[in-house]
Each structure stands twice: as structure tokens, then as C-alpha cells.
Design a protein around this motif. Structure first.
Motif, PDB file in Angstrom:
ATOM      1  N   VAL A 105       0.906  -1.119   0.019  1.00 19.46           N
ATOM      2  CA  VAL A 105       0.121  -0.137  -0.189  1.00 19.46           C
ATOM      3  C   VAL A 105       0.909   1.068   0.058  1.00 19.46           C
ATOM      4  N   LEU A 106       0.562   2.023  -0.904  1.00 15.36           N
ATOM      5  CA  LEU A 106       1.431   3.287  -1.164  1.00 15.36           C
ATOM      6  C   LEU A 106       0.302   4.456  -0.913  1.00 15.36           C
ATOM      7  N   SER A 107       0.906   5.787  -1.170  1.00 11.66           N
ATOM      8  CA  SER A 107      -0.036   6.765  -1.225  1.00 11.66           C
ATOM      9  C   SER A 107       0.565   7.877  -2.164  1.00 11.66           C
ATOM     10  N   GLY A 108      -0.277   9.132  -2.423  1.00 10.55           N
ATOM     11  CA  GLY A 108       0.365   9.989  -3.336  1.00 10.55           C
ATOM     12  C   GLY A 108       1.669  10.281  -2.933  1.00 10.55           C
ATOM     13  N   GLU A 109       2.105  10.446  -1.837  1.00 11.69           N
ATOM     14  CA  GLU A 109       3.400  11.037  -1.325  1.00 11.69           C
ATOM     15  C   GLU A 109       4.237   9.849  -1.418  1.00 11.69           C
ATOM     16  N   THR A 110       4.185   8.648  -1.325  1.00 13.54           N
ATOM     17  CA  THR A 110       5.041   7.667  -1.226  1.00 13.54           C
ATOM     18  C   THR A 110       5.272   6.671  -2.361  1.00 13.54           C
ATOM     19  N   GLU A 111       4.220   7.016  -3.435  1.00 16.19           N
ATOM     20  CA  GLU A 111       4.305   6.030  -4.479  1.00 16.19           C
ATOM     21  C   GLU A 111       5.447   5.974  -5.272  1.00 16.19           C
ATOM     22  N   ARG A 112       6.539   6.983  -5.118  1.00 21.33           N
ATOM     23  CA  ARG A 112       7.748   7.012  -5.685  1.00 21.33           C
ATOM     24  C   ARG A 112       8.730   6.369  -4.726  1.00 21.33           C
ATOM     25  N   CYS A 113       8.337   6.135  -3.635  1.00 22.50           N
ATOM     26  CA  CYS A 113       9.429   5.437  -2.609  1.00 22.50           C
ATOM     27  C   CYS A 113       9.743   3.997  -3.141  1.00 22.50           C
ATOM     28  N   ALA A 114       8.649   3.338  -3.265  1.00 22.85           N
ATOM     29  CA  ALA A 114       8.894   1.640  -3.646  1.00 22.85           C
ATOM     30  C   ALA A 114       9.683   1.678  -5.073  1.00 22.85           C
TER      31      ALA A 114
END
Length: 520
Positions: A105-114
Motif C-alpha cells: 500500500v502506497l499513497s500520493g506522497e510515497t508512490e515513488r518510494c517503492a
């Protein structure tokens, strides 16, 4: 009443009361609303094919939606794998692969972290990334990428799913990855009963009551924010004012949101206390602490007596220091009725035993983790529940039962309450062709309590300036901010023991002189 019955009783008795207030948006979530939304999350996860014991990884920032997701996974029997978005991409990838997570599960803030996860698995025992599906959480914090489908816990369909249906306190609840001495994060596996019962016991000992309202300033994807400032208030029927994870910028207006939303309980770490003493301006914090704060707890890292005294004097609160490990949860605490003794982390909790063996604290506790996660077995390497677990901490117990921590045997650095593995940085540094050997050690830091320094011996003829630049670039690329050495020091020789090991204690002595330390 066992852990499962207690969890089911909370929304039944406190449904109309606020549990979480988002200081940024003003949103208020009651115990009853959280319960209903968590049931919807549980039902949706099951519709998506997740079953009891499956792992779901969360790379998210603080939000009420994350709280709904945590409780929904608990209701469905899905095991959470919290992942701090501040980690570097290779660290996140390792956790996702090693845990065998079926969903991310990612979010708009973290979708580039994965990471892309297109490369082959890092270890033969790890599952291929193709089995990992992804959801984008609508957490109200940032817009999702164009064309993506938001997953909103508040908009899911309800069904007849019963929370915690057929659940047992012995079921696995979460796998929390913490830095280990090997350089790879270790997955600490905890059961439902571990977290719920330890939280209830700790809350009873320090006097957490339903009227207490905590300030949620720690990241919810590590134990400080997830356990100390979400689950523990929840199981003690208290409430939380949620905000972003603390950073130095937050110190400039740290107390105003707390005052606006009725905070009367604090859970601090020494690094936050140091920064507040230096950067907090005005009288809002002093007025709040002296007039409203009823309970102030501190833990996760060693608390210097001088820092405790300075904070208590300025803000007029009495700090109750506690001690525990990711593997053991809470072991000791100071209490309201007891005397504060410099250097003591309090007395041992009921049911917990502590003894000293050759200076090291060993503990026997009913809240000990199941074991470290074994990727090959797809489960924990189980521990004997009666084992004396080595803490790696050196200390003693006085005649009154007060526990003192005086040092650490294990080769970890605690930076602002977060475990930092020297081996992770050492591995990166040693890959440079000009590095002959190196050691990463902990050195005192006025804000974080401890920070890391890398001591490096170069091969003959290597260019120090160029190598420094390349080492710093490699650390920025491959290590999260907390794992990067704050200093790189070049020495012609590193001290060794008779067995050939680098003497890190001697290096700490050498670096205590400013002349020996080169700040990057």
C-alpha cells in the motif's frame, strides 16, 4: 479478559468518543467510526484474496487512513509490515522481498518510494516481485497519480465480516523490521497478545486513562508511532492528536497544535527534547506543559540525566523514562509515585524478569517476539518462550530494583531513537576500490544523542579528496538518511585486537578529539 475480547470491547464501550484527531485537517475519528471503517477494510482485503497470515506492506506517512488500515488488517488476520518511507529504495526493496508481502500500500506522497522491483530477488529464498500487488491509499494528504484508482477506507462496501473472527492472541499481528548487526534489517515478529497485553500492562502501571490525549508526533511506520502512539493509547481507551512525524522544522511551532486540540499527554524521545530546548521559542509550550500536561513519557533511546533535568526545569513536567526493545516491548518504567533517580530506566514490569550476566542484561518476558522472520520458512524462527533473551545492553540493578543502562554490547548506533546498523554503511564503503578497511562507530551528538562516523583506511596512493566525494555519493544513493555516516575520517592505521578485529572502542577514543574528526 484476553487480548481479543479486550479489542472487541473497546468500540462497544467507547464508540461515541473521539480516538484520533488530525491536527492538520481537523478530522475527528471516533472509536466507533474507526471500528466500522476497519471492518470495511477487512472485508475488502478478503475480497482481494488476502487470507489470515498473509503479509501486507505499508509504505505510508502519518494519517487517519493508516490507522484504519492497521486496524482493518488486525480484524482480517492480515499481518502488517510497516515500512518507513524515509528508508532508501534498496532498503525498502529488501523488506518487501524478504517479508514475502503479497500486497503493498502506497499513497500520493510515497508512490515513488517503492522500487521498480524488476530485478531478480536479492536472495534465493525470496519470492519474485510479480506476486506483489499494489494499492494506492487515498489518505487525504496528496493527490494520486493521474489515472490511478484511489483506495479509500471510508468508501469501501460493508458486508457481514466479523472483526477478529476465529482470531487467537497467538496469531501474528505484525512484522517490524529493525536494523541488525548483520547490515540487513531483521523482521521482528509479534503476536496480537504481545502488543495488546504489554500495552495494557504498561498503561496500567504509568496510569494511562481514557481522559488522556497523546500527541502523535512519531512516524506510524515504526514502533514509536505505531505502538507507543497508536495501539497503546487505543488499548487503554485514550485518544491521539495526530500530526506529521517530527523533524527540526516542526520544533518552531511544536506545541501550538497540541494546545489547540487539548493534548494532555506527551510521548517524547531524547532527540526531540534536545531540539525543542534549542529551537522552541515563546511560551506556548511552557504554558501547556505546566497547566495541561498530566503525563509525560520518554523512551526509545538513552536519556542523559542533564537533558532530563534541563527539560523538566524549562517545561515544568516530570518525565517518566522507560526501557524496552523491539523484540521484547516494554520491560521497565518509572512511575508517578516513585522517585526519579539519575540514570535509572525504572523498575521491571510485573511478570517480566531481568538478570545481569557478565554485565549484560538478560530478560525473560511473556511479551517476547515469536522470533525473527525467516524468509525461507515464511515464518518466524521461533524462540523458546522461557528463554533468557540477551538485550545487548550493559547495566546493573540496585538493591531497590531500579534498572540502570550503562552501555551496549551490540554493535548498533541509536540515532534519535532509531537503530542504525554500522554494517550496512560498512558494506557500502568497502565496495569502493580505494578502501582497504573501515569501521562505522557511534559518536556523541548534542541533538540525536548519538550519530555515526566512518573511519577509513585507504590503499596506498589513493586520493583522499576524490575518495571522500565518491564515498559520500555512494552513501547518499544507497543508504537512508539515518544510516549515512555523518563524518568520514581517514586514518593511516586502524587499531586491531589480538584476534585481528578492529577495536571500535579505541576508535571512539580517537574521535573524541576534534582534531581527529573531519566533518563532512
Amino acid at each position: 479478559m484476553n487480548a481479543i475480547d479486550h479489542l472487541l470491547e473497546i468500540p462497544a464501550r467507547h464508540g461515541e468518543r473521539p480516538f484520533m484527531i488530525d491536527a492538520r485537517s481537523g478530522e475527528t475519528v471516533t472509536f466507533g467510526c474507526l471500528h466500522d471503517d476497519a471492518r470495511r477494510v477487512a472485508a475488502d482485503l478478503r475480497r482481494r484474496g488476502l487470507r489470515r497470515g498473509d503479509r501486507l506492506a505499508l509504505v505510508l506517512n502519518n494519517s487517519t487512513a493508516l490507522a484504519r488500515l492497521y486496524l482493518g488488517c488486525l480484524y482480517a488476520g492480515v499481518v502488517t509490515v510497516p515500512v518507513n518511507p524515509a528508508l532508501a529504495a534498496p532498503e525498502i526493496e529488501f523488506i518487501l522481498r524478504h517479508s514475502g508481502a503479497r500486497m503493498l500500500v502506497l499513497s500520493g506522497e510515497t508512490e515513488r518510494c517503492a522500487p521498480g522491483l524488476r530485478s531478480p530477488p536479492m536472495e534465493p529464498s525470496m519470492k519474485p516481485a510479480a506476486e506483489l500487488s499494489t494499492l494506492l491509499l487515498a489518505d487525504g494528504r496528496a493527490a494520486l497519480p493521474a489515472g490511478s484508482e484511489p483506495w479509500d477506507p471510508c468508501a469501501l462496501e460493508a458486508d457481514g465480516t466479523l472483526p477478529l473472527d476465529s482470531a487467537s492472541p497467538e496469531d501474528t499481528m505484525t512484522i517490524v523490521y529493525t536494523s541488525g548487526t548483520t547490515g540487513r534489517p531483521s523482521g521482528v515478529v509479534h503476536r496480537i497478545g504481545d502488543l495488546i497485553d504489554n500495552g495494557r500492562l504498561f498503561g496500567a502501571i504509568v496510569g494511562v486513562q481514557p481522559h488522556h490525549r497523546f500527541y502523535g508526533v512519531l512516524a506510524m511506520t515504526y514502533l514509536g508511532g505505531y505502538y507507543n502512539l497508536m495501539m497503546l493509547p487505543y488499548v487503554n481507551c485514550a485518544s491521539v492528536v495526530l500530526t506529521d512525524a517530527f523533524d527540526a522544522r516542526a520544533a518552531l511551532d511544536f506545541f501550538s497544535p497540541a494546545a489547540r486540540h487539548g493534548v494532555n499527554a506527551l510521548w517524547l524521545v531524547p532527540a526531540i527534547m534536545s531540539i525543542l530546548l534549542e529551537m522552541d521559542r515563546g511560551s506556548v509550550g511552557e504554558d501547556l506543559c505546566r497547566n495541561a500536561i498530566d503525563l509525560a513519557l520518554v523512551g526509545t533511546a538513552p536519556l542523559p540525566p542533564s537533558l532530563r533535568r534541563a527539560f523538566e526545569q524549562r517545561y515544568g513536567v516530570r518525565l517518566l523514562e522507560n526501557y524496552g526493545l523491539s523484540e521484547t516491548l516494554f520491560l521497565t518504567t518509572n512511575v508517578r509515585q516513585g522517585e526519579t533517580i539519575d540514570g535509572s530506566v525504572g523498575r521491571v514490569l510485573p511478570g517480566v524478569k531481568v538478570r545481569v550476566d557478565e554485565g549484560e542484561l538478560l530478560v525473560r518476558t511473556p511479551y517476547l517476539m515469536e522470533g525473527y522472520y525467516d524468509a525461507q520458512r515464511e515464518g518466524p524462527a521461533r524462540l523458546d518462550p522461557g528463554v533468557w533473551f540477551p538485550t545487548g545492553d550493559v547495566g546493573h540493578i540496585d538493591s531497590e530494583g531500579n534498572v540502570f543502562i550503562t552501555g551496549r554490547r551490540k554493535d548498533l548506533i541509536i540515532r534519535g531513537g532509531v537503530n542504525v546498523s554500522p554494517a550496512a554503511a560498512e558494506d557500502v564503503l568497502l565496495e569502493h576500490p580505494s578502501v582497504a578497511e573501515c569501521a562505522v562507530i557511534g559518536v556523541p551528538h548534542p541533538l540525536y544523542g548519538e550519530d555515526s562516523a566512518a573511519v577509513v583506511r585507504l590503499l596506498a596512493g589513493a586520493d583522499e579528496a576524490q575518495t571522500r566525494r565518491e564515498l559520500l555519493a555512494a552513501c547518499r544513493e544507497r543508504l537512508g538518511a539515518t544510516n549515512r555516516p555523518a563524518r568520514i575520517v581517514f586514518l593511516k592505521e586502524l587499531p586491531h585486537s589480538s584476534s585481528g578485529k578492529v577495536q571500535k572502542s579505541r576508535l571512539r577514543e580517537l574521535l573524541s578529539s576534534e582534531a581527529a574528526a573531519v566533518r563532512t
